[in-house]
Design an enzyme around this catalytic site. Structure first.
Site, PDB file in Angstrom:
ATOM      1  N   ASP A  11       0.864  -1.191   0.000  1.00 29.68           N
ATOM      2  CA  ASP A  11       0.000   0.000   0.000  1.00 29.68           C
ATOM      3  C   ASP A  11       0.899   1.239   0.000  1.00 29.68           C
ATOM      4  O   ASP A  11       2.082   1.169   0.340  1.00 29.68           O
ATOM      5  CB  ASP A  11      -0.912   0.033   1.239  1.00 29.68           C
ATOM      6  CG  ASP A  11      -1.830   1.263   1.228  1.00 29.68           C
ATOM      7  OD1 ASP A  11      -2.550   1.462   0.237  1.00 29.68           O
ATOM      8  OD2 ASP A  11      -1.811   2.042   2.200  1.00 29.68           O
ATOM      9  N   SER A  12       0.290   2.376  -0.349  1.00 27.08           N
ATOM     10  CA  SER A  12       1.047   3.623  -0.337  1.00 27.08           C
ATOM     11  C   SER A  12       1.453   4.013   1.091  1.00 27.08           C
ATOM     12  O   SER A  12       2.339   4.842   1.276  1.00 27.08           O
ATOM     13  CB  SER A  12       0.202   4.746  -0.949  1.00 27.08           C
ATOM     14  OG  SER A  12      -0.955   4.943  -0.170  1.00 27.08           O
ATOM     15  N   TYR A  43      -0.753   8.663  -2.569  1.00 27.74           N
ATOM     16  CA  TYR A  43      -0.681   8.442  -4.018  1.00 27.74           C
ATOM     17  C   TYR A  43      -1.860   9.103  -4.743  1.00 27.74           C
ATOM     18  O   TYR A  43      -1.819   9.294  -5.948  1.00 27.74           O
ATOM     19  CB  TYR A  43      -0.758   6.937  -4.328  1.00 27.74           C
ATOM     20  CG  TYR A  43       0.539   6.164  -4.206  1.00 27.74           C
ATOM     21  CD1 TYR A  43       1.652   6.680  -3.550  1.00 27.74           C
ATOM     22  CD2 TYR A  43       0.642   4.891  -4.779  1.00 27.74           C
ATOM     23  CE1 TYR A  43       2.819   5.938  -3.444  1.00 27.74           C
ATOM     24  CE2 TYR A  43       1.808   4.152  -4.687  1.00 27.74           C
ATOM     25  CZ  TYR A  43       2.894   4.669  -4.020  1.00 27.74           C
ATOM     26  OH  TYR A  43       4.057   3.940  -3.919  1.00 27.74           O
ATOM     27  N   GLY A  44      -2.920   9.399  -3.978  1.00 32.89           N
ATOM     28  CA  GLY A  44      -4.212   9.771  -4.566  1.00 32.89           C
ATOM     29  C   GLY A  44      -4.210  10.890  -5.583  1.00 32.89           C
ATOM     30  O   GLY A  44      -5.013  10.892  -6.503  1.00 32.89           O
ATOM     31  N   CYS A  74      -4.326  -1.407  -2.222  1.00 34.86           N
ATOM     32  CA  CYS A  74      -4.453   0.034  -2.435  1.00 34.86           C
ATOM     33  C   CYS A  74      -5.289   0.223  -3.691  1.00 34.86           C
ATOM     34  O   CYS A  74      -4.932  -0.300  -4.758  1.00 34.86           O
ATOM     35  CB  CYS A  74      -3.054   0.615  -2.622  1.00 34.86           C
ATOM     36  SG  CYS A  74      -3.025   2.355  -3.089  1.00 34.86           S
ATOM     37  N   ASN A  75      -6.389   0.939  -3.564  1.00 37.10           N
ATOM     38  CA  ASN A  75      -7.259   1.147  -4.727  1.00 37.10           C
ATOM     39  C   ASN A  75      -6.592   2.019  -5.779  1.00 37.10           C
ATOM     40  O   ASN A  75      -6.742   1.794  -6.975  1.00 37.10           O
ATOM     41  CB  ASN A  75      -8.562   1.801  -4.288  1.00 37.10           C
ATOM     42  CG  ASN A  75      -9.457   0.828  -3.553  1.00 37.10           C
ATOM     43  OD1 ASN A  75     -10.251   0.137  -4.160  1.00 37.10           O
ATOM     44  ND2 ASN A  75      -9.304   0.740  -2.239  1.00 37.10           N
ATOM     45  N   THR A  76      -5.864   3.037  -5.316  1.00 39.01           N
ATOM     46  CA  THR A  76      -5.237   3.963  -6.260  1.00 39.01           C
ATOM     47  C   THR A  76      -4.211   3.221  -7.122  1.00 39.01           C
ATOM     48  O   THR A  76      -4.187   3.369  -8.348  1.00 39.01           O
ATOM     49  CB  THR A  76      -4.566   5.118  -5.493  1.00 39.01           C
ATOM     50  OG1 THR A  76      -5.510   5.636  -4.549  1.00 39.01           O
ATOM     51  CG2 THR A  76      -4.140   6.224  -6.410  1.00 39.01           C
ATOM     52  N   GLU A 159      -3.470   9.279   7.812  1.00 46.74           N
ATOM     53  CA  GLU A 159      -2.002   9.155   7.897  1.00 46.74           C
ATOM     54  C   GLU A 159      -1.452   9.948   9.078  1.00 46.74           C
ATOM     55  O   GLU A 159      -0.418   9.614   9.634  1.00 46.74           O
ATOM     56  CB  GLU A 159      -1.348   9.632   6.591  1.00 46.74           C
ATOM     57  CG  GLU A 159      -1.548   8.677   5.414  1.00 46.74           C
ATOM     58  CD  GLU A 159      -0.620   7.458   5.439  1.00 46.74           C
ATOM     59  OE1 GLU A 159       0.562   7.610   5.755  1.00 46.74           O
ATOM     60  OE2 GLU A 159      -1.115   6.340   5.148  1.00 46.74           O
ATOM     61  N   CYS A 193     -11.121   2.982  -0.695  1.00 47.82           N
ATOM     62  CA  CYS A 193      -9.750   3.373  -0.365  1.00 47.82           C
ATOM     63  C   CYS A 193      -9.450   2.658   0.936  1.00 47.82           C
ATOM     64  O   CYS A 193     -10.256   2.696   1.878  1.00 47.82           O
ATOM     65  CB  CYS A 193      -9.623   4.883  -0.181  1.00 47.82           C
ATOM     66  SG  CYS A 193      -8.015   5.370   0.490  1.00 47.82           S
ATOM     67  N   THR A 194      -8.300   1.999   0.983  1.00 55.88           N
ATOM     68  CA  THR A 194      -8.028   1.138   2.134  1.00 55.88           C
ATOM     69  C   THR A 194      -7.741   1.926   3.415  1.00 55.88           C
ATOM     70  O   THR A 194      -7.673   1.354   4.491  1.00 55.88           O
ATOM     71  CB  THR A 194      -6.869   0.180   1.807  1.00 55.88           C
ATOM     72  OG1 THR A 194      -5.729   0.945   1.384  1.00 55.88           O
ATOM     73  CG2 THR A 194      -7.261  -0.776   0.696  1.00 55.88           C
ATOM     74  N   HIS A 195      -7.584   3.237   3.287  1.00 53.39           N
ATOM     75  CA  HIS A 195      -7.445   4.069   4.496  1.00 53.39           C
ATOM     76  C   HIS A 195      -8.797   4.338   5.169  1.00 53.39           C
ATOM     77  O   HIS A 195      -8.852   4.630   6.366  1.00 53.39           O
ATOM     78  CB  HIS A 195      -6.844   5.430   4.147  1.00 53.39           C
ATOM     79  CG  HIS A 195      -5.368   5.419   3.898  1.00 53.39           C
ATOM     80  ND1 HIS A 195      -4.784   4.802   2.825  1.00 53.39           N
ATOM     81  CD2 HIS A 195      -4.347   5.982   4.599  1.00 53.39           C
ATOM     82  CE1 HIS A 195      -3.469   4.994   2.873  1.00 53.39           C
ATOM     83  NE2 HIS A 195      -3.182   5.700   3.939  1.00 53.39           N
TER      84      HIS A 195
HETATM   85  N1  DGL Z   1      -5.030   3.549   0.566  1.00 50.52           N
HETATM   86  C1  DGL Z   1      -4.915   3.849  -0.796  1.00 50.52           C
HETATM   87  C2  DGL Z   1      -6.143   3.531  -1.606  1.00 50.52           C
HETATM   88  O1  DGL Z   1      -6.738   2.553  -1.350  1.00 50.52           O
HETATM   89  C3  DGL Z   1      -4.152   5.031  -1.249  1.00 50.52           C
HETATM   90  C4  DGL Z   1      -4.388   6.330  -0.652  1.00 50.52           C
HETATM   91  C5  DGL Z   1      -3.375   7.333  -1.110  1.00 50.52           C
HETATM   92  O2  DGL Z   1      -2.170   7.048  -1.022  1.00 50.52           O
HETATM   93  O3  DGL Z   1      -3.792   8.387  -1.595  1.00 50.52           O
HETATM   94  O4  DGL Z   1      -6.515   4.208  -2.521  1.00 50.52           O
END
Ligand code: DGL
Length: 275
Positions: A11-12, A43-44, A74-76, A159, A193-195
């Protein structure tokens, strides 16, 4: 000890830990290596090229640690890098290795979470802009209407460990309000988004009870279990000693402190340096 034959989880930053937690809940016997690219998170808002370059670098690093299979938790990264890695890199450079994402397994089951056939997808700007969920969901459920909302402030809140503080309320209300206004038939909100699962207590507080909140941890864990059943050639070479290692491209002390909060247990991470 050499890190051979572990499942890589990428993940990011910290978000992938929400997926990893569910994975080890279902599949505790395997060895795993978690890598968070905390030095370059989030990463978004990065371009396709940048997310692709960062993700590929991290995937190749996990390969170098002996992972035959890497999950982009990570979805992104799944939206912007997975297809290129699967089509343009693996067959030529790493024919025996596999990389899987989180979007397809989610799209496959989303029909079970909506009666009104109207779902809201909450994600980073990158995930929303890629339209990956629109495309994937329409393959499995062409009858489902999908509305999207990007929530650019949520990852920084998580974060920075501010997701349960009073400052988070404003941005939770803002994005939830917008998506619900887009269509009053929405009966399922996907946290794409996994966050975002870290914000569930705040989201649930303001969400009407009839709207289901869908997080991806269990879905991805089930799909990984299923994948391993269908691919004994991969399953058999993964070590089953229950060893979990954590690496971060950021500050290890910071990572360890955050991880106890997000993962529910203390970990001692090791440094990994990126480009
Ligand atoms: N947790 C990540 C996701 O699922 C990335 C979030 C990010 O780095 O912007 O998209």
């Amino acid at each position: 000890m050499e890190n051979r034959h572990s499942i890589g989880i990428f993940d990011s930053g910290y978000g992938g830990l929400t997926i990893f937690k569910s994975i080890i809940g279902k599949l505790p016997e395997y060895n795993y290596i978690y890598l968070g690219d905390n030095a370059r998170t989030p990463y978004g808002d990065h371009s396709f090229e940048t997310v692709y370059r960062y993700t590929l670098e991290c995937v190749e690093w996990l390969f170098s640690q002996g992972c035959p299979l890497v999950i982009l938790a990570c979805n992104t990264a799944s939206a912007k890098a997975l297809r290129s890695i699967q089509q343009n890199v693996l067959p030529y450079k790493y024919p025996g290795r596999r990389v899987l994402g989180v979007i397809r397994p989610t799209a496959e089951v989303i029909g079970n979470y909506t009666d009104s056939k109207t779902v809201g997808v909450l994600g980073t700007r990158g995930t929303v802009k890629s339209a990956s969920y629109l495309m994937e969901i329409s393959k499995f459920y062409p009858e489902i209407r999908v509305l999207q909302q990007s929530c650019p402030m949520w990852v920084p809140l998580v974060e920075n460990n501010e997701h349960l503080g009073p400052g988070a309320d404003y941005f939770v209300e803002k994005y939830i309000g917008r998506i619900l206004e887009a269509d009053d038939r929405i009966d399922c909100l996907l946290l794409a988004c996994t966050h975002y699962p870290l914000l569930i207590p705040k989201i649930r507080k303001i969400l009407p009870e009839n709207i289901r909140l869908m997080a991806q941890g269990e879905i991805v864990a089930d799909s990984l279990g299923d994948y391993l059943n269908r691919h004994p050639e991969i399953e058999q070479i993964i070590a089953k000693e229950g060893i979990r290692k954590f690496f971060t491209s950021g500050d290890t002390e910071n990572f360890d402190r955050h991880t106890s909060v997000f993962f529910g247990e203390h970990v001692a991470s090791e440094p990994m340096s990126v480009g």
